[in-house]
Design an enzyme around this catalytic site. Structure first.
Site, PDB file in Angstrom:
ATOM      1  N   ASN A 210       4.437   0.415   4.178  1.00 53.05           N
ATOM      2  CA  ASN A 210       3.108   0.973   4.460  1.00 53.05           C
ATOM      3  C   ASN A 210       2.173   0.697   3.293  1.00 53.05           C
ATOM      4  O   ASN A 210       2.563   0.082   2.305  1.00 53.05           O
ATOM      5  CB  ASN A 210       3.228   2.470   4.760  1.00 53.05           C
ATOM      6  CG  ASN A 210       3.842   3.213   3.591  1.00 53.05           C
ATOM      7  OD1 ASN A 210       3.264   3.285   2.511  1.00 53.05           O
ATOM      8  ND2 ASN A 210       5.042   3.749   3.796  1.00 53.05           N
ATOM      9  N   LYS A 288      17.961 -14.530   8.393  1.00 48.12           N
ATOM     10  CA  LYS A 288      16.541 -14.485   8.733  1.00 48.12           C
ATOM     11  C   LYS A 288      16.340 -14.741  10.230  1.00 48.12           C
ATOM     12  O   LYS A 288      16.926 -15.687  10.778  1.00 48.12           O
ATOM     13  CB  LYS A 288      15.800 -15.542   7.908  1.00 48.12           C
ATOM     14  CG  LYS A 288      14.314 -15.489   8.098  1.00 48.12           C
ATOM     15  CD  LYS A 288      13.609 -16.596   7.344  1.00 48.12           C
ATOM     16  CE  LYS A 288      12.213 -16.754   7.904  1.00 48.12           C
ATOM     17  NZ  LYS A 288      11.569 -17.968   7.434  1.00 48.12           N
ATOM     18  N   ASP A 306      14.258  13.349   6.326  1.00 48.55           N
ATOM     19  CA  ASP A 306      13.013  13.907   5.784  1.00 48.55           C
ATOM     20  C   ASP A 306      13.331  14.494   4.403  1.00 48.55           C
ATOM     21  O   ASP A 306      13.990  15.523   4.293  1.00 48.55           O
ATOM     22  CB  ASP A 306      12.462  14.978   6.732  1.00 48.55           C
ATOM     23  CG  ASP A 306      11.056  15.371   6.342  1.00 48.55           C
ATOM     24  OD1 ASP A 306      10.804  15.574   5.131  1.00 48.55           O
ATOM     25  OD2 ASP A 306      10.202  15.463   7.235  1.00 48.55           O
TER      26      ASP A 306
HETATM   27  N1  CTP Z   1       8.138  12.986   3.674  1.00 48.68           N
HETATM   28  C1  CTP Z   1       9.429  12.909   3.226  1.00 48.68           C
HETATM   29  N2  CTP Z   1      10.365  12.234   3.951  1.00 48.68           N
HETATM   30  C2  CTP Z   1      10.044  11.663   5.130  1.00 48.68           C
HETATM   31  C3  CTP Z   1       8.724  11.734   5.602  1.00 48.68           C
HETATM   32  C4  CTP Z   1       7.783  12.405   4.860  1.00 48.68           C
HETATM   33  O1  CTP Z   1       9.707  13.444   2.137  1.00 48.68           O
HETATM   34  N3  CTP Z   1      10.988  11.025   5.800  1.00 48.68           N
HETATM   35  C5  CTP Z   1       7.142  13.769   2.910  1.00 48.68           C
HETATM   36  C6  CTP Z   1       6.034  12.979   2.257  1.00 48.68           C
HETATM   37  O2  CTP Z   1       6.378  12.610   0.939  1.00 48.68           O
HETATM   38  C7  CTP Z   1       4.910  13.985   2.262  1.00 48.68           C
HETATM   39  C8  CTP Z   1       5.156  14.794   3.507  1.00 48.68           C
HETATM   40  O3  CTP Z   1       6.529  14.625   3.813  1.00 48.68           O
HETATM   41  O4  CTP Z   1       4.985  14.882   1.180  1.00 48.68           O
HETATM   42  C9  CTP Z   1       4.348  14.468   4.707  1.00 48.68           C
HETATM   43  O5  CTP Z   1       4.368  13.101   4.987  1.00 48.68           O
HETATM   44  P1  CTP Z   1       3.608  12.525   6.243  1.00 48.68           P
HETATM   45  O6  CTP Z   1       3.926  11.073   6.362  1.00 48.68           O
HETATM   46  O7  CTP Z   1       2.178  12.936   6.198  1.00 48.68           O
HETATM   47  O8  CTP Z   1       4.265  13.382   7.382  1.00 48.68           O
HETATM   48  P2  CTP Z   1       5.405  13.082   8.411  1.00 48.68           P
HETATM   49  O9  CTP Z   1       6.623  13.834   8.066  1.00 48.68           O
HETATM   50  O10 CTP Z   1       5.536  11.634   8.594  1.00 48.68           O
HETATM   51  O11 CTP Z   1       4.803  13.773   9.690  1.00 48.68           O
HETATM   52  P3  CTP Z   1       3.872  13.144  10.838  1.00 48.68           P
HETATM   53  O12 CTP Z   1       4.650  12.004  11.398  1.00 48.68           O
HETATM   54  O13 CTP Z   1       3.722  14.281  11.791  1.00 48.68           O
HETATM   55  O14 CTP Z   1       2.575  12.766  10.201  1.00 48.68           O
END
Ligand code: CTP
Length: 407
Positions: A210, A288, A306
């Site tokens: 990303n 690849k 997460d």
């Molecule tokens: N985060 C994390 N591990 C993941 C995804 C997210 O630790 N697998 C943490 C990010 O570092 C951030 C927070 O969760 O502090 C929110 O990340 P965000 O990408 O905004 O949220 P998502 O969990 O992806 O939720 P959504 O898909 O609903 O936006």
């Protein structure tokens, strides 16, 4: 103003030559430097160059008759405002971690009642070896502050973390440490910061990633270290330098990031700034992918762990304060509130990552406009540079930890 004094222990590594530049820098700033050279250190720099730059005699021998008549090693270690080890070799760290006192350097480290700072320098495998990481954790728990090591090409021809921090970065960390505890409300606190993107391999040449630059997370790690915290920065791939006083663990995938975070526990606070990929390809192609005639390949995604939710539910190991970030493109406050509840963290720092009218985006940019949401309510912060947002957040974290959040 009182002259500040540093006892500088120079260990035996190629990086010892950088200690000479450091001494010059400290002397220029009016800091008195008393050098101690280990036997191995003396193989890399001469006592004469060190003495000339430090404008003081170099101590090398624990059993020196002149010095020890007055219990030299005790005086030596207490007459300084700070004991700095640069370079701190794997061997010197190991001996210090175990309280050995078999030469003047380790005896001074054991006898001192002053703050100790180390600038590690060693081969990347030696740095990553579990024994060194254990010694690092032991020393950090004993209150030793660390500067570096940096990542990069090394004298031994390998690449990775282990290179001694640059003299300028060590100089800045020393000057901050000499300013004293008033400016360092997070002294003795261990804080974990995640930053940057993650990269999930699809095949040997392609990744799912990303637009995160890591700038906000790195600025937060730097601001926390500025306030005295021992910061472990678990970072996805970025082009950024390790901030002074911060120890970085570089990772690529979400699962590697999760493992590095778990390894960093226990900590007082965890700040999850990383843009973690929610999904990864369920299998990595070993060769690849080619265009061929079969049409575009199907990539099936599976959910990643997460990390923020895991840290928030870490049981007895749960940090006192867990902070998440919410990157949203719409319904910022509602989405962020829902995230606070869903992840089980204490605060959410929410930012709008949609491009503004001028096409400026937060991701990769230098500015940020955030709101901080906790159980008490919402604070809206004005648009500011990422470094300023970081300073403000670090100050809020210091206040919360001082007030014993979650205690
Ligand atoms: N985060 C994390 N591990 C993941 C995804 C997210 O630790 N697998 C943490 C990010 O570092 C951030 C927070 O969760 O502090 C929110 O990340 P965000 O990408 O905004 O949220 P998502 O969990 O992806 O939720 P959504 O898909 O609903 O936006």
């Amino acid at each position: 103003m009182n002259t500040k004094r540093v006892l500088l222990i120079v260990g035996g590594g190629v990086a010892a030559y950088k200690a000479l530049e450091l001494v010059r820098r400290l002397r220029k700033a009016g800091v008195a430097v008393r050098p101690v050279l280990t036997a191995a250190g003396a193989r890399f720099v001469t006592p004469l160059s060190l003495a000339a730059l430090a404008e003081d005699a170099v101590r090398t021998d624990l059993f020196s008759l002149e010095d020890e008549a007055g219990m030299g090693h005790i005086q030596l270690s207490r007459a300084a405002d700070l004991v700095l080890v640069a370079p701190a070799t794997a061997d010197l760290m190991a001996r210090a971690a175990h309280g050995l006192a078999d030469d003047l350097a380790t005896t001074a480290l054991l006898a001192t009642d002053k703050p100790v700072m180390m600038a590690p320098a060693m081969n990347v495998r030696m740095w990553r070896h579990p024994a060194t990481q254990r010694n690092l954790a032991t020393l950090a728990a004993d209150g030793v502050a660390f500067v570096g090591p940096d990542e990069g090409a090394m004298a031994c021809g390998e690449f990775g973390p282990g290179r001694m921090a640059e003299p300028e970065a060590i100089f800045r960390a020393v000057m901050q440490a000499l300013e004293g505890p008033r400016a360092r409300p997070l002294a003795g606190r261990r804080i974990l910061v995640t930053a940057g993107p993650t990269a999930e391999p699809i095949d040997p040449v392609r990744v799912l990633t990303n637009r995160s630059s890591g700038k906000q997370g790195y600025a937060i790690a730097a601001a926390l270290a500025d306030l005295g915290a021992q910061v472990t920065l678990v970072s996805g791939p970025t082009a950024l330098d390790v901030p002074p006083g911060v120890v970085r663990a570089s990772v690529e995938t979400a699962r590697e990031m999760e493992a590095a975070c778990q390894a960093a526990l226990p900590v007082d606070a965890a700040i999850c700034v990383a843009a973690v990929s929610d999904w990864r390809p369920d299998a990595v192609f070993r060769v690849k992918l080619k265009k061929g005639h079969a049409g575009p390949p199907a990539v099936t995604l599976v959910e990643n762990p997460d990390i923020l939710a895991g840290l928030s539910a870490a049981g007895p190991n749960r940090p006192k304060l867990v902070v998440g970030f919410a990157a949203e493109t719409n319904d910022l406050e509602d989405n962020a509130r829902a995230k606070l509840a869903r992840k089980g963290c204490d605060w959410i720092v929410a930012n709008d990552v949609a491009a503004d009218a001028a096409g400026e985006t937060v991701m990769g940019g230098d500015q940020n406009e955030v709101m901080v949401i906790d159980a008490q309510g919402v604070e809206r912060w004005p648009r500011a540079g990422k470094a300023e947002v970081a300073r403000r957040l670090a100050a809020r974290i210091a206040t919360a930890l001082a007030a014993g959040v979650g205690a």
